[in-house]
Design an enzyme around this catalytic site. Structure first.
Site, PDB file in Angstrom:
ATOM      1  N   ASP A  68       0.854  -1.186   0.000  1.00 27.11           N
ATOM      2  CA  ASP A  68       0.000   0.000   0.000  1.00 27.11           C
ATOM      3  C   ASP A  68       0.895   1.243   0.000  1.00 27.11           C
ATOM      4  OD1 ASP A  68      -2.098   1.732   0.137  1.00 27.11           O
ATOM      5  OD2 ASP A  68      -2.828   1.087   2.098  1.00 27.11           O
ATOM      6  N   ASP A 108      -2.852   2.382  -6.190  1.00 30.28           N
ATOM      7  CA  ASP A 108      -1.758   2.456  -5.217  1.00 30.28           C
ATOM      8  C   ASP A 108      -1.675   1.269  -4.272  1.00 30.28           C
ATOM      9  OD1 ASP A 108      -4.134   3.071  -3.999  1.00 30.28           O
ATOM     10  OD2 ASP A 108      -3.307   4.629  -2.708  1.00 30.28           O
ATOM     11  N   GLU A 109      -2.396   0.200  -4.525  1.00 26.85           N
ATOM     12  CA  GLU A 109      -2.289  -0.952  -3.626  1.00 26.85           C
ATOM     13  C   GLU A 109      -2.640  -2.249  -4.332  1.00 26.85           C
ATOM     14  OE1 GLU A 109      -5.303  -1.729  -0.555  1.00 26.85           O
ATOM     15  OE2 GLU A 109      -6.291   0.124  -1.208  1.00 26.85           O
TER      16      GLU A 109
END
Length: 414
Positions: free
Chosen positions: A11, A106-107
């Protein structure tokens, strides 16, 4: 070796804001709020950790954010930049395994089960990912290593920012979360927490103690939540594949093959409204858009792309499907379709431009109206009767009428 699977959750830390601070060093150590400007109507998309000290959070009204931190730096998001950085991140992660599932730009989850021979080897990969993200992207990420997806997600949140944490076993997970608010269980958002509160469930321990009542009143969802409370989670890391990932899609088979990609683009516009209508009815948002094409020789191709923010908006679906269409081979086509994938409920979803800016919503409406008008003039068809997308048979009848008009124009011009 620990029990269960071996899963890493990566993350990125305050992703959008961190990218901006990386590219503009003068922003470092200043409260940075990304979203609409204080003099605009809209909300916060995200902010850095300095801004969070003022109580600013994603989804907050931008004027409240300004009142809390009038000396903060306010910026519009640059989604094209964030997508480029996200693609670079994916290259790093996919160098360790072909089983990667991305939840947002983003993860994502990495399944190392069977890829490593020991927990220590997985730990080494976790630290190596952090090192490479720092060196290659000049950014930081938080990494969780665990026996299941929920535990890996929890682990990555445990030491943010720039953290690393491990949860090797079910017992370790339960010990960690037992006396925490039930919202600490991933997938439990505000609405679900409110529902559980009605049954006297506020903590994970409460959920364990009242497991029978929760199962009785909440059915399968209750069973799933109780399993999580006891640390049971056998969900697999699932890379996106069109044929087996949960999605919403609509497609159309032409009565005669078509060669006009102008027509295909216009049909995608109409189908996007059908997809959006179903997504909104189910209360779901997609993290990606897909395109399906079947040529006259029965060869079928699918293309897909993650988008900057989850959506159920018809024009956003169309815009991205149109981009995908521009990159496929020309030829005689018998079927075209588009859809949303990586579906999620509203809670916790990444905000889009239209969510952030009221003016953006107005612009989308204008684009939609302009597109309908352009199609009406081109095909000499009044589309008002199908704009509500209520009658699928009528919608498909209109598409066939568009094909017939295009056929006539092509014959006339040949």
């Amino acid at each position: 070796m620990s029990e269960g699977q071996i899963i890493i959750h990566v993350d990125m830390d305050a992703f959008y804001a961190s990218v901006e601070m990386r590219d503009n060093k003068t922003l470092i150590d200043k409260p940075l709020i990304i979203g609409s400007m204080p003099n605009e109507r809209g909300v916060v998309s995200t902010c850095n950790y300095e801004a969070r000290k003022y109580g600013i959070r994603s989804g907050m009204n931008i004027k409240e954010a300004f009142n809390r931190c009038p000396k903060g730096v306010f910026m519009h998001p640059n989604f094209d930049k964030y997508i480029r950085v996200s693609n670079q991140l994916h290259e790093i992660l996919e160098s360790y395994t072909d089983r990667a599932e991305y939840i947002a730009l983003d993860e994502g989850y990495l399944d190392l089960t069977g890829k490593v021979n020991s927990w220590e080897e997985a730990r080494k990969i976790g630290h190596e990912i952090k090192k490479r993200v720092r060196e290659e992207l000049s950014l930081t990420c938080s990494v969780g290593l665990a026996y299941s997806k929920i535990a890996a997600k929890t682990a990555s949140e445990e030491k943010k920012p720039d953290g690393y944490f491990e949860i090797p076993s079910r017992e370790d997970f339960v010990t960690l979360v037992l006396d925490r608010n039930v919202k600490s269980l991933y997938t439990v958002g505000e609405k679900t927490a409110q529902k559980l509160h009605l049954y006297g469930v506020d903590t994970v321990r409460d959920l364990q103690n009242k497991s029978n009542e929760v199962k009785m009143f909440m059915g399968k969802q209750g069973e799933y939540l109780v399993d999580l409370a006891f640390g049971f989670d056998d969900r697999k890391v699932t890379p996106y594949r069109e044929e087996d990932t949960k999605s919403i899609s609509k497609e159309f088979t032409f009565q005669k093959d078509v060669s006009s990609f102008k027509l295909l683009d216009d049909v995608l516009f109409i189908l996007s409204f059908r997809v959006a209508k179903r997504a909104k009815r189910l209360g779901l948002y997609g993290e990606g858009v897909s395109l399906k094409i079947t040529y006259s020789n029965m060869k079928t191709i699918t293309r897909s792309m993650l988008i900057s923010a989850s959506t159920s908006d018809a024009y956003t679906i169309y815009e991205n499907a149109s981009k995908l269409l521009k990159n496929v081979s020309k030829g005689e086509v018998r079927l075209v379709g588009t859809g949303l994938y990586h579906l999620r409920e509203e809670e916790g979803r990444q905000l889009s431009f239209a969510d952030i800016f009221s003016t953006q919503k107005d612009m989308l409406k204008e684009k939609i109206q302009s597109k309908w008008q352009e199609m009406s003039m081109y095909y000499k068809i009044d589309f008002d009767e199908i704009k509500d997308m209520q009658n699928s048979i009528k919608v498909y009848d209109y598409i066939e009428r568009m094909r017939e008009v295009m056929d006539s124009m092509q014959k006339y011009n040949s």
